[in-house]
Design a protein around this motif. Structure first.
Motif, short mmCIF file in Angstrom:
data_model
loop_
_atom_site.label_atom_id
_atom_site.label_comp_id
_atom_site.label_asym_id
_atom_site.label_seq_id
_atom_site.Cartn_x
_atom_site.Cartn_y
_atom_site.Cartn_z
N PHE A 249 9.42 -38.61 -19.11
CA PHE A 249 8.56 -38.21 -18.00
C PHE A 249 7.10 -38.19 -18.44
CE2 PHE A 249 6.27 -34.88 -15.70
CZ PHE A 249 6.45 -35.28 -14.39
N ARG A 250 6.84 -37.59 -19.61
CA ARG A 250 5.47 -37.50 -20.12
C ARG A 250 4.88 -38.89 -20.34
NH1 ARG A 250 3.54 -33.26 -18.32
NH2 ARG A 250 4.76 -31.41 -18.72
N LYS A 251 5.69 -39.79 -20.87
CA LYS A 251 5.21 -41.14 -21.13
C LYS A 251 4.84 -41.83 -19.83
CE LYS A 251 6.62 -45.58 -23.13
NZ LYS A 251 7.74 -46.33 -23.79
N MET A 252 5.68 -41.68 -18.81
CA MET A 252 5.42 -42.33 -17.53
C MET A 252 4.20 -41.72 -16.84
SD MET A 252 9.17 -43.22 -15.91
CE MET A 252 9.78 -41.53 -15.94
N VAL A 253 4.07 -40.38 -16.91
CA VAL A 253 2.91 -39.74 -16.30
C VAL A 253 1.63 -40.20 -16.98
CG1 VAL A 253 1.71 -37.54 -16.00
CG2 VAL A 253 4.12 -37.73 -15.38
N ALA A 254 1.69 -40.31 -18.32
CA ALA A 254 0.51 -40.78 -19.07
C ALA A 254 0.09 -42.17 -18.61
CB ALA A 254 0.80 -40.78 -20.57
N GLU A 255 1.09 -43.03 -18.35
CA GLU A 255 0.78 -44.37 -17.88
C GLU A 255 0.17 -44.32 -16.48
OE1 GLU A 255 4.48 -46.42 -18.15
OE2 GLU A 255 4.38 -46.68 -20.32
N MET A 256 0.70 -43.44 -15.63
CA MET A 256 0.18 -43.31 -14.28
C MET A 256 -1.26 -42.80 -14.31
SD MET A 256 1.94 -41.44 -11.02
CE MET A 256 2.18 -39.89 -11.86
N VAL A 257 -1.52 -41.80 -15.16
CA VAL A 257 -2.86 -41.26 -15.28
C VAL A 257 -3.81 -42.35 -15.79
CG1 VAL A 257 -4.30 -39.66 -16.60
CG2 VAL A 257 -2.16 -38.86 -15.58
N GLN A 258 -3.33 -43.14 -16.76
CA GLN A 258 -4.16 -44.19 -17.33
C GLN A 258 -4.59 -45.20 -16.27
OE1 GLN A 258 -5.05 -43.92 -20.58
NE2 GLN A 258 -6.51 -45.56 -20.18
N TYR A 259 -3.69 -45.51 -15.37
CA TYR A 259 -3.99 -46.46 -14.30
C TYR A 259 -5.06 -45.93 -13.36
CZ TYR A 259 -0.56 -50.21 -14.93
OH TYR A 259 0.13 -51.29 -15.40
N THR A 260 -5.04 -44.62 -13.12
CA THR A 260 -5.90 -44.07 -12.06
C THR A 260 -7.13 -43.33 -12.58
OG1 THR A 260 -4.62 -42.00 -12.00
CG2 THR A 260 -3.91 -43.77 -10.54
#
Length: 441
Positions: free
Chosen positions: A395-406
Motif C-alpha cells: 500500500f505504501r509503495k502504491m501511495v508513494a507512486e500516486m503522490v509522485q504522479y500528482t
C-alpha cells in the motif's frame, strides 16, 4: 475542471492552521469543488471546518457537513477549539444559520437544495454504503455550488473510489472516467486497469480537482511534528488441534471453533495492564465474550442504538472508558484515539482496508507512543502479522507512486497565489447598440 470557487487572503484563514493546511484550504476554496485525500492525523477536520466557515461567510447561506456516527460530535468539539459553532442536526428542522452537521444515515431528513455548501467527511466510506445511498448523495448535491470531500489517501488501485469522488464533485461521471482512461479486463466487472498511454493523463486529471498527500513533505512542506512513532504488529498464535485452513470457508469455520481460546488469550493481554486498550472483533459472540472476560470493558455492537454507540466512542476518546470492544465496520473510520497505543484483533476482517483503517484510529499523527497491535489467531488460521505487514508495504509503495504522479502539479497549484481565471483580452472595441444608449449619451 475549471475553478468554480473564490479566493480569500491566506492571512484571513484561522491562525492556528499549519502552513500546509492553510494552503490546502485556500486551494480548495479557489477550486469550489474539491477533494482532499490526506493521511490520517493531518488535520482534515480543521481544514474542512475552515473551508465550510469561509463558504458561509461568502454566501451567507448554510453548509451541511456529513460524517460517520460519533465523528460528527468529535467534529463539533474540534470546531469549538477554533472558536466556531457547528450545530448537530437530525433533520432539516434542526438546521441553524451557518455550519450544521449530521450522520450520513440521516440525509433523507434534509433538503439538500437549501444548502450553499456541503462537506463529506470520511468520504471513502461511501463505497461501504449501498449504491442507493451513494447515488442519493451524488444526485442530492448535484446543484450545490460548493462541495468538499475529505478522506484518507485511497487505495491507488481503487479507481471506483476515485470515480465516486469525481462524480460527486461534478467533474466527470464514473462511467465517463472508465471509458476515457481505462480498459476492461475480461469478464469481471470490477477489473479495470489504466490504459498504458493514459497513466500520466489520468493522474494529471485527478490532480486538477483533488490533492493527495501522506505527509506535509509530499507537497514540499516540513514534516515537523508529523513523524510517526514505531508500529509493532505482533502475532499471537494459539495452538489448537486441526489442519491449517486453506480456503475462506475453512478459515471462517476455524474462527468460530476457536473463539474461547482466542478470547482467553486477549483477556490475559488486556487485563495485564491498566492502559487504554482497543479490542477489535469480527463476530458478535466474540464481542459478548470479550466484554465478559475484561472487567470494565464496554461493548459497541451494530444492533446498539446510535446514541449508545456515539456516547461510548466519545467516552473512550476522553478516557472515561479504558477498554472498548467493537468492530472495524462500526468504529473503523474517522475517530481520533491517539490517547490509546494498544490494540488487539481477536477476529480479523478479510478486508485489508478495514484492518488498515482500524489501526489508524490510534496510529496517526499526534500519537506520541509506539503503537502495539496484537493479532490473535489460532494455528488453524495461520499467522497474519506478516501478511498485514506485506499488504501495508504494498500500500505504501502504491501511495508513494500516486503522490509522485500528482505532487508537482498539486504543489504548483496549491502554492499559486493568484486565482485561476482566464484573462479577458478584447480583440475589438465594444460597440453598444443604439437602443441601449440613453438620450444623455
Amino acid at each position: 475542471m475549471p475553478p468554480s470557487g473564490f479566493s480569500v487572503d491566506r492571512d484571513d484563514l484561522h491562525p492556528s492552521l499549519f502552513d500546509f493546511q492553510r494552503d490546502l484550504v485556500h486551494w480548495a476554496l479557489r477550486r469550489g469543488r474539491a477533494a482532499i485525500f490526506a493521511g490520517t492525523g493531518l488535520g482534515k477536520t480543521r481544514m474542512q471546518t475552515e473551508w465550510a466557515m469561509n463558504v458561509h461567510r461568502l454566501t451567507g447561506g448554510d453548509v451541511l457537513m456529513l460524517a460517520p456516527l460519533a465523528v460528527a460530535a468529535q467534529t463539533v468539539r474540534e470546531a469549538a477549539e477554533l472558536g466556531y459553532e457547528i450545530t448537530m442536526c437530525r433533520s432539516q428542522d434542526d438546521v441553524r444559520p451557518g455550519l450544521n452537521i449530521t450522520n450520513y444515515e440521516m440525509l433523507r431528513h434534509f433538503e439538500p437544495v437549501l444548502f450553499d455548501g456541503v462537506v463529506l467527511d470520511e468520504s471513502s466510506i461511501l463505497k461501504s454504503f449501498t449504491g442507493k445511498i451513494r447515488t442519493e448523495l451524488i444526485e442530492s448535491f448535484a446543484f450545490t455550488p460548493y462541495r468538499l470531500a475529505c478522506t484518507a489517501t485511497p487505495a491507488p488501485n481503487d479507481y471506483m473510489e476515485i470515480g465516486n469522488h469525481a462524480e460527486f464533485l461534478g467533474v466527470m461521471s464514473r462511467s465517463e472516467m472508465l471509458s476515457m482512461f481505462f480498459v476492461h479486463d475480461g469478464g469481471e466487472t470490477q477489473k479495470w486497469r489504466l490504459k498504458g498511454h493514459a497513466e500520466d493523463a489520468f493522474w494529471k486529471w485527478v490532480a486538477s480537482w483533488g490533492v493527495v498527500l501522506e505527509k506535509p513533505s509530499d507537497l514540499g512542506y516540513p514534516d515537523d511534528g508529523y513523524i510517526l512513532p514505531p508500529l509493532n504488529v505482533q502475532d499471537v498464535v494459539i495452538e489448537v488441534p486441526g489442519e491449517p485452513a486453506k480456503t475462506l470457508s475453512q478459515r471462517q469455520r476455524a474462527r468460530r471453533e476457536t473463539v474461547a481460546e482466542r478470547i482467553a488469550a486477549c483477556a490475559e493481554i488486556v487485563n495485564a495492564t491498566d492502559r487504554p486498550f482497543l479490542v477489535w472483533c469480527d463476530l458478535n459472540v466474540e464481542s459478548e465474550m470479550l466484554a465478559a472476560a475484561i472487567p470494565g470493558a464496554v461493548e459497541v455492537r451494530g444492533s446498539d442504538k446510535p446514541a449508545h454507540k456515539e456516547q461510548a466512542m466519545l467516552d473512550f476518546a476522553v478516557g472515561k472508558i479504558r477498554v472498548l470492544v467493537t468492530k472495524p465496520s462500526i468504529a473503523g473510520f474517522g475517530m481520533n484515539w491517539q490517547h490509546c497505543a494498544d490494540m488487539a484483533f481477536v477476529g480479523l476482517s478479510d478486508s485489508f482496508e478495514q484492518v488498515f483503517q482500524a489501526i489508524r484510529r490510534c496510529y496517526r499523527f499526534g500519537q506520541t507512543q509506539p503503537v502495539n497491535v496484537h493479532m490473535i489467531t489460532s494455528s488453524r488460521e495461520g499467522a497474519t502479522a506478516d501478511n498485514i505487514k506485506r499488504k501495508e508495504a504494498d500500500f505504501r509503495k502504491m501511495v508513494a507512486e500516486m503522490v509522485q504522479y500528482t505532487k508537482d502539479i498539486t504543489s504548483e497549484s496549491i502554492r499559486r497565489a493568484e486565482r485561476d481565471v482566464a484573462d479577458y483580452r478584447p480583440a475589438r472595441p465594444l460597440i453598444i447598440p443604439s437602443w441601449l444608449r440613453s438620450e444623455a449619451s
